[in-house]
Structure formats: structure tokens, C-alpha cells
Design a protein around this motif. Structure first.
Motif, PDB file in Angstrom:
ATOM      1  N   ALA A 209       0.857  -1.182   0.000  1.00  0.00           N
ATOM      2  CA  ALA A 209       0.000   0.000   0.000  1.00  0.00           C
ATOM      3  C   ALA A 209       0.893   1.232   0.000  1.00  0.00           C
ATOM      4  O   ALA A 209       1.545   1.522   1.003  1.00  0.00           O
ATOM      5  CB  ALA A 209      -0.923   0.006   1.214  1.00  0.00           C
ATOM      6  N   ALA A 210       0.940   1.951  -1.104  1.00  0.00           N
ATOM      7  CA  ALA A 210       1.731   3.175  -1.170  1.00  0.00           C
ATOM      8  C   ALA A 210       1.116   4.227  -0.264  1.00  0.00           C
ATOM      9  O   ALA A 210      -0.105   4.421  -0.248  1.00  0.00           O
ATOM     10  CB  ALA A 210       1.798   3.686  -2.601  1.00  0.00           C
ATOM     11  N   ALA A 211       1.948   4.910   0.486  1.00  0.00           N
ATOM     12  CA  ALA A 211       1.439   5.974   1.357  1.00  0.00           C
ATOM     13  C   ALA A 211       0.647   6.996   0.553  1.00  0.00           C
ATOM     14  O   ALA A 211      -0.365   7.533   1.034  1.00  0.00           O
ATOM     15  CB  ALA A 211       2.602   6.634   2.094  1.00  0.00           C
ATOM     16  N   ARG A 212       1.068   7.260  -0.669  1.00  0.00           N
ATOM     17  CA  ARG A 212       0.350   8.230  -1.498  1.00  0.00           C
ATOM     18  C   ARG A 212      -1.027   7.713  -1.921  1.00  0.00           C
ATOM     19  O   ARG A 212      -1.971   8.498  -2.088  1.00  0.00           O
ATOM     20  CB  ARG A 212       1.180   8.598  -2.728  1.00  0.00           C
ATOM     21  CG  ARG A 212       2.437   9.388  -2.379  1.00  0.00           C
ATOM     22  CD  ARG A 212       3.090  10.003  -3.595  1.00  0.00           C
ATOM     23  NE  ARG A 212       4.280  10.758  -3.222  1.00  0.00           N
ATOM     24  CZ  ARG A 212       4.257  12.000  -2.756  1.00  0.00           C
ATOM     25  NH1 ARG A 212       3.096  12.631  -2.618  1.00  0.00           N
ATOM     26  NH2 ARG A 212       5.376  12.609  -2.433  1.00  0.00           N
ATOM     27  N   ASN A 213      -1.163   6.421  -2.112  1.00  0.00           N
ATOM     28  CA  ASN A 213      -2.479   5.866  -2.429  1.00  0.00           C
ATOM     29  C   ASN A 213      -3.403   5.913  -1.215  1.00  0.00           C
ATOM     30  O   ASN A 213      -4.605   6.152  -1.347  1.00  0.00           O
ATOM     31  CB  ASN A 213      -2.339   4.441  -2.951  1.00  0.00           C
ATOM     32  CG  ASN A 213      -1.810   4.389  -4.372  1.00  0.00           C
ATOM     33  OD1 ASN A 213      -1.948   5.350  -5.132  1.00  0.00           O
ATOM     34  ND2 ASN A 213      -1.179   3.286  -4.731  1.00  0.00           N
ATOM     35  N   ILE A 214      -2.854   5.674  -0.038  1.00  0.00           N
ATOM     36  CA  ILE A 214      -3.661   5.805   1.175  1.00  0.00           C
ATOM     37  C   ILE A 214      -4.108   7.252   1.343  1.00  0.00           C
ATOM     38  O   ILE A 214      -5.257   7.529   1.716  1.00  0.00           O
ATOM     39  CB  ILE A 214      -2.872   5.320   2.405  1.00  0.00           C
ATOM     40  CG1 ILE A 214      -2.513   3.835   2.251  1.00  0.00           C
ATOM     41  CG2 ILE A 214      -3.681   5.533   3.689  1.00  0.00           C
ATOM     42  CD1 ILE A 214      -1.595   3.310   3.345  1.00  0.00           C
ATOM     43  N   ALA A 299       5.570   0.152  -9.054  1.00  0.00           N
ATOM     44  CA  ALA A 299       6.820   0.474  -9.756  1.00  0.00           C
ATOM     45  C   ALA A 299       7.052   1.981  -9.823  1.00  0.00           C
ATOM     46  O   ALA A 299       8.184   2.452  -9.665  1.00  0.00           O
ATOM     47  CB  ALA A 299       6.799  -0.131 -11.158  1.00  0.00           C
ATOM     48  N   GLU A 300       5.985   2.753 -10.041  1.00  0.00           N
ATOM     49  CA  GLU A 300       6.122   4.206 -10.125  1.00  0.00           C
ATOM     50  C   GLU A 300       6.526   4.827  -8.795  1.00  0.00           C
ATOM     51  O   GLU A 300       7.153   5.889  -8.755  1.00  0.00           O
ATOM     52  CB  GLU A 300       4.807   4.826 -10.606  1.00  0.00           C
ATOM     53  CG  GLU A 300       4.481   4.529 -12.057  1.00  0.00           C
ATOM     54  CD  GLU A 300       3.045   4.864 -12.405  1.00  0.00           C
ATOM     55  OE1 GLU A 300       2.730   4.905 -13.612  1.00  0.00           O
ATOM     56  OE2 GLU A 300       2.234   5.070 -11.471  1.00  0.00           O
ATOM     57  N   SER A 301       6.173   4.167  -7.712  1.00  0.00           N
ATOM     58  CA  SER A 301       6.475   4.716  -6.383  1.00  0.00           C
ATOM     59  C   SER A 301       7.925   4.464  -5.958  1.00  0.00           C
ATOM     60  O   SER A 301       8.417   5.122  -5.034  1.00  0.00           O
ATOM     61  CB  SER A 301       5.543   4.085  -5.342  1.00  0.00           C
ATOM     62  OG  SER A 301       5.940   2.746  -5.041  1.00  0.00           O
TER      63      SER A 301
END
Length: 344
Positions: A209-214, A299-301
Motif C-alpha cells: 500500500a503506497a502511502a500516497r495511495n492511502i 513500480a512508479e512509487s
């Protein structure tokens, strides 16, 4: 202007949450123990010191009222009662929980992984209707379950007065992590280790879970207040071999991987993602209820994570840089054991 208080603002998830809300037009008060700031926030964000355990201090930060409280550091029923006790001054809340609350219906969950036949057998993917562990004080998982129950129970607690979105986060990744799983591959590459060993055929899947997605989920939930529980993960759940390949691509290195068909041989083959069965979560409810679409792929993160980890390791022992990771995975870089295994 809509007003928001973010508790735990200087942490891994808090930083992008403050940034996302401010960008969306919220007037944000960023509260943390140290009162720190992030360069990405801008001058409009107000930062304050806050001891999360101090009821009066929390009430003072909320003040006469705010439209939103986002709580990154609520861990138990007591913290839930702090929030519900301020329900008459809070428009809605978003609270971060964990996927570790899930059990498999046979009493197995994150807390039983170390027991014989204790690893849970989850459906793939796990939806929010999956059973959860009994609430209590015994572990991180049971405390999070108690937090959720206190926040969402129909009588008592919030009594329906405080709309709360509970986000069950997966394996969080991104800069400022106290438990950066990606270090497993980043440090090996920095150390010039071009050979690696992965257990379970490299096929372990533990949903990241990317922090930016959260943060995007928080932003969407803030705009649509309600009482709900949602998984908070990336769109994809790559295998551990896929994660290693993605890190290699960012760092521009080529590696060779040997695979164990089964579990790790002691420390050999063990990674922070090494699970014998898939742990993958269903994101369709967030898509349906909030219109969620990830803002970044795994991958982008990675480039910003790799850059941050490289900087944190510069001139420091990894155990000093990441003491929690060293506590949970003390033999993460047992190169001698790996070399002995290869020559055996």
C-alpha cells in the motif's frame, strides 16, 4: 474553507495526507509529537505539537470544531473514545487501521503466523466482510480490532454521531517508513550483492500500500463523509520476485536469483514479504464507494523510496537507521549464511 486536523502528520502516511488535503482546498492543521513540517506542504499548513495520549491537548487542537479529523496513530479503544468524545466538534473522521485485523475463519491470522500450521488461509482477494480477530489488548491486531469496534458500533461509542471511515492499510511503503521492506533489495544492491535467494519460489504475495495511495483514499473519504470500513492497498499485489526486479530496474543493476521451493532455510531466502500463501486484498469497495483509483503504481512509487533509503543508509549502519526493522527482522542481511548455503 473546510478545516482538517491530521494527527500523526509527520509520519510516513501523514505527510502525503496533509499534502493531498491541502492541495484539495482544505485548511490543514498538521499535528505530531515533534510538530515537524514537510517541504511539500506549503506555508498555508499550520503545524503544531501534540501528545496523542493527552486528552486536553487533543481537544485544544480540535478547538471549537473542525470539519475533519484524520488519525494516523490511533491504536486501541481508548484512542477511539478520545475521538468519539469530541464528536460534537468534529464533522467526520478518517482513521487508519490495518489488514492485520483479518482472520481466516479458523482462528488463524497475523498473530498465529509463527505457530505450526498457523499461517492463515485467506480467500484471494480478502474483502471487508472477512471475519476479524476478537478485540482486546493482547496484540497490535486485537487493539486495532478494538479501535474499529469502538468507532463503528451502532450504540455506545460514537452512537452514530460521528461518521468514521476506517481504512485497513496493507504493507505500507514509501519514504519515512520505520519498517521499509524495500531495504531488503536496496541494501543488497548497494552492497554489491548480485546473488539472492528467495523462498517459496519467489511467488510470495503480501499486498503493498503506497502511502500516497492511502492519502488519496483519505482525500476521497473526506469529501464523502460516512461510516464504513475499506481496504487500503495498491491496485496490484506483485510477487516478491517481481518487487526485487522492480527495485533492480530503478537502481540499474542486474542480479541472479536462486529459489527455494518451500520456506526459508533459517535466514536464507527470508524476506519481509515471504509468506507461504497469498495475502491479497479486494479494493473494489473503495472503487465503488469512493471512486478510488490509485495515484501511483508500485513500480512508479519506487524511485523516491530508493532515493530516500539510499540517503538514510549513507554513513550509517542499517540497524541504527531502522531500529524497528532490525528488531522485527534481525537477520535480514545474513550474507554469511547465504554464502554457506550456496557452497553446501
Amino acid at each position: 474553507m473546510r478545516t482538517a486536523v491530521v494527527i500523526g502528520a509527520s509520519g510516513q502516511i501523514g505527510r502525503p495526507v496533509v499534502e493531498a488535503l491541502a492541495r484539495d482546498g482544505w485548511s490543514v492543521t498538521a499535528a505530531s509529537r515533534g510538530g515537524g513540517r514537510d517541504d511539500a506542504w506549503g506555508e498555508a499548513v499550520r503545524s503544531v505539537r501534540l501528545d496523542r495520549a493527552d486528552d486536553r491537548a487533543l481537544a485544544a487542537v480540535v478547538g471549537d470544531g473542525c470539519d475533519l479529523v484524520v488519525d494516523m496513530v490511533a491504536y486501541d479503544a481508548g484512542h477511539a473514545r478520545q475521538l468519539t468524545g469530541l464528536a460534537d466538534r468534529i464533522g467526520s473522521a478518517v482513521v487508519i487501521s490495518s489488514v492485520s485485523v483479518y482472520e481466516d475463519g479458523a482462528g488463524r491470522g497475523f498473530d498465529t503466523q509463527g505457530e505450526p500450521d498457523g499461517f492463515p488461509v485467506y480467500p484471494v482477494p480478502v474483502s471487508e466482510t472477512q471475519p476479524t480477530v476478537a478485540p482486546g489488548d493482547a496484540s497490535y491486531s486485537t487493539r486495532k480490532a478494538a479501535l474499529e469496534r469502538e468507532l463503528l458500533q451502532p450504540s455506545g461509542g460514537s452512537g452514530g454521531r460521528l461518521p468514521v471511515t476506517v481504512l485497513r492499510a496493507g504493507a505500507v511503503h514509501g519514504p519515512y517508513s520505520p519498517l521499509p521492506r524495500e531495504l531488503y533489495f536496496v541494501k543488497r544492491n548497494l552492497d554489491g550483492r548480485r546473488d539472492r535467494v528467495l523462498a517459496h519460489g519467489g511467488g510470495s504475495r503480501f499486498h503493498p500500500a503506497a502511502a500516497r495511495n492511502i492519502a488519496e483514499l483519505v482525500r476521497l473519504a473526506a469529501a464523502r463523509p460516512g461510516s464504513r470500513v475499506l481496504n487500503a492497498c495498491d491496485a496490484e499485489a506483485p510477487t516478491v520476485a517481481g518487487i526485487g526486479a522492480a527495485v533492480d530496474a530503478v537502481m540499474g543493476v542486474e542480479t541472479r536469483t536462486a529459489y527455494l521451493d518451500g520456506p526459508p532455510a533459517g535466514s536464507v531466502g527470508r524476506t519481509p514479504w515471504s509468506v507461504p500463501r497469498p495475502v491479497v486484498f479486494d479494493m473494489s469497495a473503495a472503487e465503488r464507494e469512493l471512486g478510488y483509483r490509485p495515484v501511483v503504481s508500485y513500480a512508479e512509487s519506487l524511485p523516491e523510496t530508493v532515493e530516500w533509503l539510499t540517503g538514510e543508509l549513507r554513513g550509517r549502519d542499517w540497524r541504527t537507521a531502522f531500529p524497528l526493522l532490525a528488531q522485527v527482522y534481525p537477520d535480514l542481511f545474513d550474507y554469511a549464511a547465504e554464502d554457506a548455503w550456496r557452497t553446501a
